[in-house]
Design a protein around this motif. Sequence first.
Motif, PDB file in Angstrom:
ATOM      1  N   LEU A 169       0.829  -1.211   0.000  1.00 11.20           N
ATOM      2  CA  LEU A 169       0.000   0.000   0.000  1.00 11.20           C
ATOM      3  C   LEU A 169       0.865   1.263   0.000  1.00 11.20           C
ATOM      4  O   LEU A 169       0.586   2.228  -0.713  1.00 11.20           O
ATOM      5  N   ASP A 170       1.936   1.240   0.813  1.00 10.00           N
ATOM      6  CA  ASP A 170       2.814   2.416   0.874  1.00 10.00           C
ATOM      7  C   ASP A 170       3.419   2.684  -0.500  1.00 10.00           C
ATOM      8  O   ASP A 170       3.531   3.830  -0.931  1.00 10.00           O
ATOM      9  N   GLN A 171       3.809   1.601  -1.176  1.00  3.51           N
ATOM     10  CA  GLN A 171       4.446   1.775  -2.490  1.00  3.51           C
ATOM     11  C   GLN A 171       3.455   2.250  -3.548  1.00  3.51           C
ATOM     12  O   GLN A 171       3.741   3.143  -4.333  1.00  3.51           O
ATOM     13  N   VAL A 172       2.278   1.649  -3.563  1.00  2.00           N
ATOM     14  CA  VAL A 172       1.329   1.938  -4.662  1.00  2.00           C
ATOM     15  C   VAL A 172       0.520   3.202  -4.392  1.00  2.00           C
ATOM     16  O   VAL A 172       0.266   3.993  -5.305  1.00  2.00           O
ATOM     17  N   ALA A 182      -8.062  -2.710   2.636  1.00  2.00           N
ATOM     18  CA  ALA A 182      -6.844  -1.946   2.335  1.00  2.00           C
ATOM     19  C   ALA A 182      -6.844  -0.618   3.101  1.00  2.00           C
ATOM     20  O   ALA A 182      -5.836  -0.241   3.709  1.00  2.00           O
ATOM     21  N   ALA A 183      -7.985   0.086   3.117  1.00  2.99           N
ATOM     22  CA  ALA A 183      -8.027   1.389   3.800  1.00  2.99           C
ATOM     23  C   ALA A 183      -7.809   1.209   5.304  1.00  2.99           C
ATOM     24  O   ALA A 183      -7.115   2.011   5.940  1.00  2.99           O
ATOM     25  N   MET A 184      -8.371   0.150   5.857  1.00  2.00           N
ATOM     26  CA  MET A 184      -8.222  -0.049   7.310  1.00  2.00           C
ATOM     27  C   MET A 184      -6.764  -0.281   7.696  1.00  2.00           C
ATOM     28  O   MET A 184      -6.277   0.284   8.670  1.00  2.00           O
ATOM     29  N   ILE A 185      -6.063  -1.085   6.875  1.00  4.90           N
ATOM     30  CA  ILE A 185      -4.663  -1.368   7.271  1.00  4.90           C
ATOM     31  C   ILE A 185      -3.700  -0.308   6.737  1.00  4.90           C
ATOM     32  O   ILE A 185      -2.569  -0.223   7.184  1.00  4.90           O
ATOM     33  N   GLN A 186      -4.164   0.484   5.773  1.00  5.10           N
ATOM     34  CA  GLN A 186      -3.329   1.614   5.343  1.00  5.10           C
ATOM     35  C   GLN A 186      -3.231   2.623   6.494  1.00  5.10           C
ATOM     36  O   GLN A 186      -2.181   3.172   6.781  1.00  5.10           O
ATOM     37  N   CYS A 187      -4.348   2.862   7.163  1.00  5.18           N
ATOM     38  CA  CYS A 187      -4.415   3.902   8.192  1.00  5.18           C
ATOM     39  C   CYS A 187      -4.078   3.415   9.590  1.00  5.18           C
ATOM     40  O   CYS A 187      -3.720   4.225  10.442  1.00  5.18           O
ATOM     41  N   PHE A 188      -4.235   2.112   9.847  1.00  6.07           N
ATOM     42  CA  PHE A 188      -4.095   1.650  11.239  1.00  6.07           C
ATOM     43  C   PHE A 188      -3.375   0.319  11.360  1.00  6.07           C
ATOM     44  O   PHE A 188      -3.413  -0.499  10.446  1.00  6.07           O
ATOM     45  N   ASN A 189      -2.779   0.152  12.553  1.00 11.83           N
ATOM     46  CA  ASN A 189      -2.480  -1.188  13.057  1.00 11.83           C
ATOM     47  C   ASN A 189      -3.536  -1.440  14.117  1.00 11.83           C
ATOM     48  O   ASN A 189      -4.152  -0.499  14.610  1.00 11.83           O
ATOM     49  N   PHE A 190      -3.750  -2.701  14.459  1.00 13.85           N
ATOM     50  CA  PHE A 190      -4.832  -3.000  15.410  1.00 13.85           C
ATOM     51  C   PHE A 190      -4.271  -3.786  16.585  1.00 13.85           C
ATOM     52  O   PHE A 190      -3.638  -4.836  16.375  1.00 13.85           O
ATOM     53  N   LYS A 191      -4.467  -3.217  17.774  1.00 17.43           N
ATOM     54  CA  LYS A 191      -3.960  -3.877  18.984  1.00 17.43           C
ATOM     55  C   LYS A 191      -5.112  -4.633  19.652  1.00 17.43           C
ATOM     56  O   LYS A 191      -6.137  -4.026  19.979  1.00 17.43           O
ATOM     57  N   VAL A 192      -4.906  -5.927  19.824  1.00 13.41           N
ATOM     58  CA  VAL A 192      -5.967  -6.741  20.417  1.00 13.41           C
ATOM     59  C   VAL A 192      -5.958  -6.576  21.932  1.00 13.41           C
ATOM     60  O   VAL A 192      -4.896  -6.446  22.532  1.00 13.41           O
ATOM     61  N   THR A 193      -7.152  -6.580  22.522  1.00 16.15           N
ATOM     62  CA  THR A 193      -7.215  -6.337  23.963  1.00 16.15           C
ATOM     63  C   THR A 193      -6.993  -7.614  24.796  1.00 16.15           C
ATOM     64  O   THR A 193      -6.807  -7.522  25.996  1.00 16.15           O
ATOM     65  N   SER A 194      -6.974  -8.797  24.144  1.00 19.17           N
ATOM     66  CA  SER A 194      -6.789 -10.042  24.917  1.00 19.17           C
ATOM     67  C   SER A 194      -5.366 -10.090  25.471  1.00 19.17           C
ATOM     68  O   SER A 194      -4.441  -9.556  24.854  1.00 19.17           O
TER      69      SER A 194
END
Length: 503
Positions: A330-333, A456-468
């Motif tokens: 995503l960063d490249q394209v 693609a948009a979700m992982i372009q803008c964020f990383n996701f930290k799991v609460t478990s």
Amino acid sequence: MTLQPLIFYASLFVLSALVLKAIKHSRRLPPSPWALPIVGHLHLLGPSLHHSFHKLSTRYGPLMSVRIGSVLGVVTSCPDVTKELLKTNDVTFTGRKSSAAIECLTYNSSFAFAPYGPYWQFMKKLSAVELLGSRTLHQFLPVRTNELRELIRFLFEKSKSGQSVNITDELLRFANNIISQMMLSIRCSGKGGQAEECRTLAREVTEIFGEFNISDIIWIFKSFDIQGFNRRFKDIHRRYDSQLENIITNREKLRKEKKESEEKVKDLLDILLDVLENQNSEIKLTRDHVKALCVDFLTAGTDTSSTSLEWSLAELINHPMVLQEAQQELDQVVGRNRLVQESDVPHLPYIQAIIKESFRIHPPIPLISRKAVEDCKIGNYVIPKDTVLFVNLWSMGRDPKIWKNPLEFQPERFLSQSNSEIDVKGLHYQFLPFGTGRRGCPGLSLAMQELPATLAAMIQCFNFKVTSPDGVVDMTERPGLASPRAQDLVCVPVARCAPSILN
Ligand code: HEM
């Protein structure tokens, strides 16, 4: 000779003929476990049919027969057998099994469950050309883009304060808002209101369609409602009907008064009302047909899309190297200064491979089910008319004879020379997430425009930290029509782009 012995011998003859016919038939059926009287193999089946069939298939082979109460079924998870059934004998397996709940909730006028015939053919064409055709999908691009931006905006807000988000709920709202706006021009912005009620109802329909109703499958219980099932679906139907009636009546009023602006994009309801009012239409649509199609599309287009996205994201969280590679692509394209959009997807092969890999392991519809409209001979077996065919996509996706390391999430497999040709269009019988042939999914193009761009948009803008505590997403599945995850996906979005990406 008196009449009584004559009747006795005649009855005996007819009975023997019927028993012989039944034995002959059962001998020619594909292999099956021992069945119990009345319940058949019901005692061997758990709440997730695809899991139970998977287990049984390992013993009974590539084509087996099962008796679910009074319903005869055949099950396969073998690509070659599937091809023979759904390609070579495609006309034979064009029926669908209905149920009391389906008939009631879809006004006995559904497109998705319609018998193969003139009404189904008419709706299929209308869906392909107008309702879900490329022109309509293009016209609704702004709806999909706005919904995506709303989702990303919401995640940015939560990430600012480090708050966790119930991703399951948000994706459900996202998918439902898209199909509700396309269908009825309504969207759900908060709690309450017509759109919220329709969303709740669509969920209830999906849930009840995914459950077993004993009265449907065991004939002696046909007239009883021992699970309270009939009461439930009649109540859902009453509430849904009142919402749909309201929406349609208002729309008809606006159309009569010509109050709608000329530039307004026609939604699917408008297209259907045009057909309903057209005296020269090839098939005369009724109001029930219109309402049934609303139920069909709102049901078929919500959970399938949201659970696919949820599984894909969950897999990425559990596979940080895959996530990293996707983000690099995503960063490249696209870079980090503008939000990825649908038109970027053809240039994002790795993202496309992630969607396919997720479909392989977590097919949103794990079992394709069709009904035989006539007897069919497969090898030495005969599949009688009215048999329900189950193609176990879930099992196929996990078969080591088809896929190397099938339980591992490896999107690269869809980029390798041997698999790069495999797409979702239903021509590769080892991979049929949208089904195949005449009764293949008409929502394929919509889903394949919506899903990769959203992930693609979700992982372009964020990383996701799991609460478990272990930081790993639990991948257990629970029973349900669109094989949902057992636990809601709850995580904290951590921004990797500035919110100005939305400007
Ligand atoms: C990830 C998204 C989706 C997946 C994986 C999916 C999958 C499927 C599958 C496997 C079937 C059965 C096909 C067969 O029997 O060969 C099907 C049928 C159907 N789908 Fe989808 N679907 C999705 C989204 C949608 C959407 C967005 C809509 C409409 C807005 C839709 C509408 C339908 C309808 C109406 C049928 C019945 C077609 C018929 O019987 O002729 N689906 N879908």
